[in-house]
Design a protein around this motif. Structure first.
Motif, PDB file in Angstrom:
ATOM      1  N   LEU A   2       5.282  11.401  -0.436  1.00 46.33           N
ATOM      2  CA  LEU A   2       3.824  11.520  -0.401  1.00 46.33           C
ATOM      3  C   LEU A   2       3.433  12.999  -0.564  1.00 46.33           C
ATOM      4  O   LEU A   2       2.460  13.453   0.001  1.00 46.33           O
ATOM      5  CB  LEU A   2       3.276  10.968   0.922  1.00 46.33           C
ATOM      6  CG  LEU A   2       3.567   9.499   1.195  1.00 46.33           C
ATOM      7  CD1 LEU A   2       3.196   9.127   2.610  1.00 46.33           C
ATOM      8  CD2 LEU A   2       2.850   8.606   0.205  1.00 46.33           C
ATOM      9  N   LEU A  39      -3.151   4.195   5.754  1.00 46.41           N
ATOM     10  CA  LEU A  39      -3.307   3.376   4.555  1.00 46.41           C
ATOM     11  C   LEU A  39      -4.524   2.483   4.729  1.00 46.41           C
ATOM     12  O   LEU A  39      -5.036   2.328   5.844  1.00 46.41           O
ATOM     13  CB  LEU A  39      -2.068   2.506   4.334  1.00 46.41           C
ATOM     14  CG  LEU A  39      -0.733   3.236   4.178  1.00 46.41           C
ATOM     15  CD1 LEU A  39       0.413   2.240   4.191  1.00 46.41           C
ATOM     16  CD2 LEU A  39      -0.716   4.045   2.905  1.00 46.41           C
ATOM     17  N   PHE A  49      -6.367   1.053  -5.549  1.00 50.16           N
ATOM     18  CA  PHE A  49      -5.695   2.205  -4.951  1.00 50.16           C
ATOM     19  C   PHE A  49      -6.615   2.873  -3.946  1.00 50.16           C
ATOM     20  O   PHE A  49      -7.777   3.130  -4.211  1.00 50.16           O
ATOM     21  CB  PHE A  49      -5.283   3.216  -6.019  1.00 50.16           C
ATOM     22  CG  PHE A  49      -4.620   4.436  -5.433  1.00 50.16           C
ATOM     23  CD1 PHE A  49      -3.338   4.339  -4.918  1.00 50.16           C
ATOM     24  CD2 PHE A  49      -5.276   5.647  -5.380  1.00 50.16           C
ATOM     25  CE1 PHE A  49      -2.717   5.451  -4.358  1.00 50.16           C
ATOM     26  CE2 PHE A  49      -4.664   6.754  -4.826  1.00 50.16           C
ATOM     27  CZ  PHE A  49      -3.384   6.659  -4.315  1.00 50.16           C
ATOM     28  N   TYR A  50      -6.056   3.143  -2.800  1.00 50.91           N
ATOM     29  CA  TYR A  50      -6.730   3.884  -1.751  1.00 50.91           C
ATOM     30  C   TYR A  50      -5.834   5.065  -1.412  1.00 50.91           C
ATOM     31  O   TYR A  50      -4.692   4.870  -1.007  1.00 50.91           O
ATOM     32  CB  TYR A  50      -6.929   2.986  -0.523  1.00 50.91           C
ATOM     33  CG  TYR A  50      -7.424   3.707   0.705  1.00 50.91           C
ATOM     34  CD1 TYR A  50      -8.772   4.007   0.851  1.00 50.91           C
ATOM     35  CD2 TYR A  50      -6.547   4.076   1.716  1.00 50.91           C
ATOM     36  CE1 TYR A  50      -9.237   4.661   1.981  1.00 50.91           C
ATOM     37  CE2 TYR A  50      -7.006   4.731   2.845  1.00 50.91           C
ATOM     38  CZ  TYR A  50      -8.340   5.021   2.970  1.00 50.91           C
ATOM     39  OH  TYR A  50      -8.803   5.671   4.085  1.00 50.91           O
ATOM     40  N   LYS A  51      -6.313   6.262  -1.629  1.00 50.92           N
ATOM     41  CA  LYS A  51      -5.498   7.434  -1.354  1.00 50.92           C
ATOM     42  C   LYS A  51      -5.326   7.580   0.158  1.00 50.92           C
ATOM     43  O   LYS A  51      -6.303   7.728   0.887  1.00 50.92           O
ATOM     44  CB  LYS A  51      -6.147   8.687  -1.925  1.00 50.92           C
ATOM     45  CG  LYS A  51      -5.265   9.906  -1.792  1.00 50.92           C
ATOM     46  CD  LYS A  51      -5.892  11.099  -2.452  1.00 50.92           C
ATOM     47  CE  LYS A  51      -5.022  12.322  -2.271  1.00 50.92           C
ATOM     48  NZ  LYS A  51      -5.630  13.504  -2.851  1.00 50.92           N
ATOM     49  N   PRO A  52      -4.077   7.497   0.637  1.00 54.61           N
ATOM     50  CA  PRO A  52      -3.862   7.611   2.080  1.00 54.61           C
ATOM     51  C   PRO A  52      -4.136   9.025   2.577  1.00 54.61           C
ATOM     52  O   PRO A  52      -4.280   9.955   1.787  1.00 54.61           O
ATOM     53  CB  PRO A  52      -2.385   7.250   2.240  1.00 54.61           C
ATOM     54  CG  PRO A  52      -1.771   7.562   0.938  1.00 54.61           C
ATOM     55  CD  PRO A  52      -2.832   7.340  -0.103  1.00 54.61           C
ATOM     56  N   ASP A  73       0.829  -1.207   0.000  1.00 51.99           N
ATOM     57  CA  ASP A  73       0.000   0.000   0.000  1.00 51.99           C
ATOM     58  C   ASP A  73       0.864   1.258   0.000  1.00 51.99           C
ATOM     59  O   ASP A  73       0.555   2.240  -0.674  1.00 51.99           O
ATOM     60  CB  ASP A  73      -0.933   0.017   1.216  1.00 51.99           C
ATOM     61  CG  ASP A  73      -2.126  -0.897   1.063  1.00 51.99           C
ATOM     62  OD1 ASP A  73      -2.364  -1.410  -0.054  1.00 51.99           O
ATOM     63  OD2 ASP A  73      -2.829  -1.117   2.069  1.00 51.99           O
ATOM     64  N   TYR A  74       1.954   1.226   0.752  1.00 53.62           N
ATOM     65  CA  TYR A  74       2.854   2.381   0.779  1.00 53.62           C
ATOM     66  C   TYR A  74       3.525   2.575  -0.583  1.00 53.62           C
ATOM     67  O   TYR A  74       3.619   3.702  -1.082  1.00 53.62           O
ATOM     68  CB  TYR A  74       3.904   2.219   1.885  1.00 53.62           C
ATOM     69  CG  TYR A  74       4.925   3.327   1.891  1.00 53.62           C
ATOM     70  CD1 TYR A  74       4.536   4.642   2.125  1.00 53.62           C
ATOM     71  CD2 TYR A  74       6.255   3.077   1.632  1.00 53.62           C
ATOM     72  CE1 TYR A  74       5.456   5.670   2.111  1.00 53.62           C
ATOM     73  CE2 TYR A  74       7.185   4.096   1.619  1.00 53.62           C
ATOM     74  CZ  TYR A  74       6.783   5.389   1.860  1.00 53.62           C
ATOM     75  OH  TYR A  74       7.702   6.406   1.830  1.00 53.62           O
ATOM     76  N   TYR A  89       2.358   1.676 -11.691  1.00 53.55           N
ATOM     77  CA  TYR A  89       1.071   1.592 -11.011  1.00 53.55           C
ATOM     78  C   TYR A  89      -0.062   1.141 -11.928  1.00 53.55           C
ATOM     79  O   TYR A  89      -0.953   0.421 -11.510  1.00 53.55           O
ATOM     80  CB  TYR A  89       0.713   2.955 -10.411  1.00 53.55           C
ATOM     81  CG  TYR A  89       1.817   3.500  -9.538  1.00 53.55           C
ATOM     82  CD1 TYR A  89       2.168   2.859  -8.358  1.00 53.55           C
ATOM     83  CD2 TYR A  89       2.525   4.632  -9.904  1.00 53.55           C
ATOM     84  CE1 TYR A  89       3.182   3.333  -7.568  1.00 53.55           C
ATOM     85  CE2 TYR A  89       3.542   5.126  -9.118  1.00 53.55           C
ATOM     86  CZ  TYR A  89       3.861   4.470  -7.954  1.00 53.55           C
ATOM     87  OH  TYR A  89       4.874   4.949  -7.178  1.00 53.55           O
ATOM     88  N   ALA A 103       1.199   4.181  -2.892  1.00 50.39           N
ATOM     89  CA  ALA A 103       0.946   5.581  -2.544  1.00 50.39           C
ATOM     90  C   ALA A 103       2.119   6.502  -2.840  1.00 50.39           C
ATOM     91  O   ALA A 103       1.937   7.711  -2.932  1.00 50.39           O
ATOM     92  CB  ALA A 103       0.585   5.684  -1.065  1.00 50.39           C
ATOM     93  N   ASP A 159       4.744   8.824  -4.464  1.00 49.05           N
ATOM     94  CA  ASP A 159       4.664   9.721  -5.611  1.00 49.05           C
ATOM     95  C   ASP A 159       6.058   9.882  -6.214  1.00 49.05           C
ATOM     96  O   ASP A 159       6.686  10.924  -6.085  1.00 49.05           O
ATOM     97  CB  ASP A 159       4.106  11.067  -5.156  1.00 49.05           C
ATOM     98  CG  ASP A 159       3.803  11.990  -6.312  1.00 49.05           C
ATOM     99  OD1 ASP A 159       3.563  11.494  -7.426  1.00 49.05           O
ATOM    100  OD2 ASP A 159       3.800  13.217  -6.097  1.00 49.05           O
TER     101      ASP A 159
END
Length: 127
Positions: free
Chosen positions: A120, A102, A73-76, A12-13, A66, A16, A18
């Motif tokens: 991030l 997350l 995808f889950y935006k943290p 998950d990290y 990605y 996320a 960028d």
């Protein structure tokens, strides 16, 4: 694919982050500062990320792919709390803590300077 919780947090990290590309050492160091200090688990996260198609190795760099993965995808979010704690990244004592939320769980606590070093940046545009 089903993964243990720590591996899931690492994936998950990575989703996320960028960053278009980082060296394998940089990715491992970020995972060490965020998810786990255990090198064997970091190796498992890196292996799972390659297997899931999140990372491809090219020219000695890890390229983040990605669009090729089937993980959702889950935006943290960054959660700010007023509490005395030590930064997970640098170890400094702090009165204000930041956590990364997350889908698979929370990472942290981090100080305001260290949380901004975790690739991030897009999360801080909303503040």
């Amino acid at each position: 694919m089903k993964h243990p919780k720590t591996i899931r947090k690492g994936l998950d990290y990575i989703i996320a982050m960028d960053a278009p590309e980082l060296s394998p050492l940089e990715v491992r160091e970020l995972l060490r500062k965020t998810v786990t200090k255990r090198f064997d688990v970091i190796d498992q996260i890196m292996s799972a990320a390659r297997k899931e198609g999140l990372i491809t190795d090219k020219d000695g760099m890890c390229h983040f792919t990605y669009e090729a993965h089937d993980l959702e995808f889950y935006k943290p979010r960054i959660i700010h709390t007023e509490e005395i704690n030590n930064c997970r990244c640098c170890g400094r004592s702090m009165k204000e803590s930041h956590y990364i939320e997350l889908r698979s769980g929370m990472l942290g606590p981090y100080g305001s300077t260290c949380v901004r070093k975790l690739y991030l940046d897009y999360l801080f545009g909303e503040e």
